[in-house]
Design an enzyme around this catalytic site. Structure first.
Site, PDB file in Angstrom:
ATOM      1  N   ASN A   1      28.108  78.585   2.337  1.00  0.00           N
ATOM      2  CA  ASN A   1      29.379  80.350   2.596  1.00  0.00           C
ATOM      3  C   ASN A   1      30.065  80.308   3.088  1.00  0.00           C
ATOM      4  OD1 ASN A   1      29.243  83.176   2.177  1.00  0.00           O
ATOM      5  ND2 ASN A   1      29.763  82.893   4.337  1.00  0.00           N
TER       6      ASN A   1
ATOM      7  N   GLU B   1      31.198  88.947   1.293  1.00  0.00           N
ATOM      8  CA  GLU B   1      31.828  89.207   1.831  1.00  0.00           C
ATOM      9  C   GLU B   1      32.844  89.819   1.432  1.00  0.00           C
ATOM     10  OE1 GLU B   1      32.889  87.204   5.279  1.00  0.00           O
ATOM     11  OE2 GLU B   1      30.962  85.688   5.511  1.00  0.00           O
TER      12      GLU B   1
ATOM     13  N   ASP C   1      35.942  92.142  -0.189  1.00  0.00           N
ATOM     14  CA  ASP C   1      36.813  93.249   0.490  1.00  0.00           C
ATOM     15  C   ASP C   1      38.383  92.533  -0.247  1.00  0.00           C
ATOM     16  OD1 ASP C   1      37.487  91.010   2.326  1.00  0.00           O
ATOM     17  OD2 ASP C   1      36.883  91.847   3.800  1.00  0.00           O
TER      18      ASP C   1
ATOM     19  N   GLU D   1      32.083  78.279   6.540  1.00  0.00           N
ATOM     20  CA  GLU D   1      33.106  77.993   6.309  1.00  0.00           C
ATOM     21  C   GLU D   1      33.040  76.647   6.733  1.00  0.00           C
ATOM     22  OE1 GLU D   1      35.831  80.712   8.419  1.00  0.00           O
ATOM     23  OE2 GLU D   1      34.483  82.559   6.782  1.00  0.00           O
TER      24      GLU D   1
ATOM     25  N   HIS E   1      37.061  87.245   0.170  1.00  0.00           N
ATOM     26  CA  HIS E   1      38.746  88.581   0.841  1.00  0.00           C
ATOM     27  C   HIS E   1      39.505  87.955  -0.360  1.00  0.00           C
ATOM     28  CE1 HIS E   1      35.789  88.264   4.315  1.00  0.00           C
ATOM     29  NE2 HIS E   1      35.981  87.879   3.856  1.00  0.00           N
TER      30      HIS E   1
HETATM   31  O1  G2I Z   1      36.840  87.269   9.718  1.00  0.00           O
HETATM   32  C1  G2I Z   1      36.463  87.332   8.104  1.00  0.00           C
HETATM   33  C2  G2I Z   1      35.341  86.848   7.826  1.00  0.00           C
HETATM   34  C3  G2I Z   1      35.541  85.359   7.394  1.00  0.00           C
HETATM   35  N1  G2I Z   1      33.941  84.684   7.713  1.00  0.00           N
HETATM   36  C4  G2I Z   1      33.158  84.772   7.917  1.00  0.00           C
HETATM   37  C5  G2I Z   1      32.457  86.030   8.707  1.00  0.00           C
HETATM   38  O2  G2I Z   1      32.197  85.927  10.355  1.00  0.00           O
HETATM   39  C6  G2I Z   1      33.878  86.716   9.300  1.00  0.00           C
HETATM   40  O3  G2I Z   1      33.747  87.996   9.962  1.00  0.00           O
HETATM   41  C7  G2I Z   1      34.751  88.648  11.199  1.00  0.00           C
HETATM   42  C8  G2I Z   1      33.997  90.049  11.195  1.00  0.00           C
HETATM   43  O4  G2I Z   1      34.336  90.773  10.503  1.00  0.00           O
HETATM   44  C9  G2I Z   1      35.607  90.051  13.080  1.00  0.00           C
HETATM   45  O5  G2I Z   1      34.673  91.795  13.287  1.00  0.00           O
HETATM   46  O6  G2I Z   1      34.344  87.651  11.731  1.00  0.00           O
HETATM   47  C10 G2I Z   1      35.904  87.645  13.078  1.00  0.00           C
HETATM   48  C11 G2I Z   1      35.347  86.247  13.989  1.00  0.00           C
HETATM   49  O7  G2I Z   1      36.803  85.571  12.998  1.00  0.00           O
HETATM   50  C12 G2I Z   1      35.201  88.886  13.541  1.00  0.00           C
HETATM   51  O8  G2I Z   1      36.156  89.238  14.724  1.00  0.00           O
HETATM   52  C13 G2I Z   1      35.730  89.528  15.264  1.00  0.00           C
HETATM   53  C14 G2I Z   1      37.079  89.465  16.826  1.00  0.00           C
HETATM   54  O9  G2I Z   1      37.995  88.136  16.815  1.00  0.00           O
HETATM   55  C15 G2I Z   1      36.685  89.673  18.537  1.00  0.00           C
HETATM   56  O10 G2I Z   1      37.706  89.349  19.124  1.00  0.00           O
HETATM   57  C16 G2I Z   1      35.894  90.967  18.483  1.00  0.00           C
HETATM   58  O11 G2I Z   1      35.115  90.624  19.764  1.00  0.00           O
HETATM   59  O12 G2I Z   1      35.265  91.001  16.219  1.00  0.00           O
HETATM   60  C17 G2I Z   1      34.611  90.443  17.089  1.00  0.00           C
HETATM   61  C18 G2I Z   1      33.245  91.597  17.675  1.00  0.00           C
HETATM   62  O13 G2I Z   1      34.207  92.775  17.072  1.00  0.00           O
END
Ligand code: G2I
Length: 385
Positions: free
Chosen positions: A212, A275, A277, A170, A248
């Site tokens: 990515n 990714e 969805d 990103e 997404h």
């Molecule tokens: O935002 C969706 C995805 C976009 N592309 C890059 C990916 O890495 C990203 O994944 C998401 C995860 O699915 C989330 O699970 O990235 C987020 C962070 O930007 C993740 O969220 C984080 C929460 O913000 C935190 O509060 C939490 O501690 O997940 C963490 C672990 O559960």
């Protein structure tokens, strides 16, 4: 044409003889058409079907904390042949203090995947989000050195286990500029991305190295900015192997989704859906099928990863964007995706019904058909003894 002499065959499921050209014309005449659509003829899981389509993978983002949930793990093991760590390989997870690395959570996912024979996508070595606090406070050459050291350490640690790494995630801006996103990493110099790819290549030369991003699911200013970077990297020998399209998606999909994948592939890199969805709605199943067919139509599209397993596992709370509902049941989107992988229509496929009275008819010839070409490949007889 004379059918093979079946009486001389050993018991069990026995291959009898190849006689492709004469038999393909006579399939219906000898009453074996039912065998063409027998259940064994169509892969029944996402991973198995993708593997049949040129060795592709169908993966899921996995959270280490859910690996104790048996419903979750059963679906993962049954349906998927690739995993991505949803958060556990990110900088804040793997290097919480400078120079102090922690792979405990990542290894839970890696070990599970390796035990199941699954591929692993590494995600992500450098990103402007989910940086540890200590890195957020750095700048200039101090940050650059810390970032490159991070790439080297993590890629070295997992060397040999990662199919594809998201080396940089990103880094491009949304909107019409087609340029880089501002970030602490970008402020270390425009060459930070190629420096990261060179470090990753030195650390794990066997892994595919990907760039990515999201909002790149069609030909637009952002995807064109990335396209120009990849073209430049290829021209100058910067080691980039693949581009990840996060996908997404909302309630529609760009009409040039496939053409966009293809233009990147034509630069000489692989492409991957990383990714996926899709917001729940009347079009969800169709969009999943469209993405799947687009990947299959691009020979350099290695595979598809969905960003979670059940709707309740998704980061998109309330949007129900995945292939399984909160109880682990297959949704219509699952069926349309599997059908697309199997080369069928997007409509739900009726359960095949043998016309000859049972799952094994010892009086029938069973014909193995290549679903892509429609050609008969081989002929089998079955015996019950
Ligand atoms: O935002 C969706 C995805 C976009 N592309 C890059 C990916 O890495 C990203 O994944 C998401 C995860 O699915 C989330 O699970 O990235 C987020 C962070 O930007 C993740 O969220 C984080 C929460 O913000 C935190 O509060 C939490 O501690 O997940 C963490 C672990 O559960």
């Amino acid at each position: 044409m004379h059918p093979p002499n079946r009486s001389a065959r050993p018991s069990g499921r026995t291959r009898l003889r190849r006689f492709l050209s004469i038999l393909s014309a006579a399939v219906v005449a000898i009453g074996v058409s039912a065998a063409i659509s027998a259940p064994a003829d169509a892969a029944s899981t996402l991973g198995a079907s993708a593997a049949e389509r040129g060795g592709r993978y169908f993966g899921a983002a996995v959270a280490a904390g859910r690996l104790g949930d048996s419903t979750y793990v059963n679906i993962l093991n049954r349906e998927f042949n690739s995993v991505t760590a949803e958060n556990e390989m990110k900088w804040s997870s793997t290097e919480p203090q400078r120079g102090s690395f922690n792979y405990t959570s990542a290894n839970r996912i890696v070990n599970h995947a390796l035990g199941q024979g699954m591929k692993i996508r590494g995600h992500a070595l450098l990103w402007h989000q989910q940086q540890p606090g200590w890195a957020q406070g750095l700048s200039g050459s101090d940050l650059r050195n810390a970032a490159i050291n991070h790439v080297t350490q993590v890629a070295t640690y997992f060397r040999g286990k990662i199919d594809s790494w998201d080396v940089v995630n990103e880094a491009f801006a949304d909107g019409g500029s087609g340029g880089r996103r501002d970030s602490n990493l970008q402020r270390t110099g425009n060459d930070w991305i190629e420096a990261a790819f060179r470090a990753a290549d030195a650390a794990d030369p066997g892994a595919k190295l990907c760039y990515n991003d999201y909002n790149t699911d069609g030909i637009n200013a952002k995807s064109t900015g990335i396209y120009n970077m990849v073209r430049d990297f290829k021209a100058r020998g910067v080691p980039i192997d693949c581009v990840g399209f996060q996908s997404h998606l909302g309630g529609s999909i760009s009409g040039d989704y496939q053409a966009n994948l293809q233009r990147f592939a034509d630069l000489g890199v692989d492409v991957q859906i990383t990714e996926l969805d899709v917001a729940q709605g009347s079009n969800q199943a169709n969009i999943y099928a469209t993405v799947t067919r687009a990947c299959l139509a691009v020979s350099r599209c290695n595979g598809i990863t969905v960003w979670g397993i059940r709707d309740s596992d998704s980061w998109r709370t309330g949007e129900n964007p995945l292939l399984f509902d909160a109880s682990g049941n297959k949704k219509a989107a699952y069926t349309s995706t599997l059908n697309a992988l199997n080369g069928g229509s997007t409509n739900p496929t009726p359960t095949p019904t043998p016309t000859s009275g049972g799952p094994i008819d010892t009086n029938a010839w069973y014909v193995l058909v290549n679903r892509t070409s429609g050609k008969a490949l081989d002929v089998y007889g079955l015996s019950t003894a």
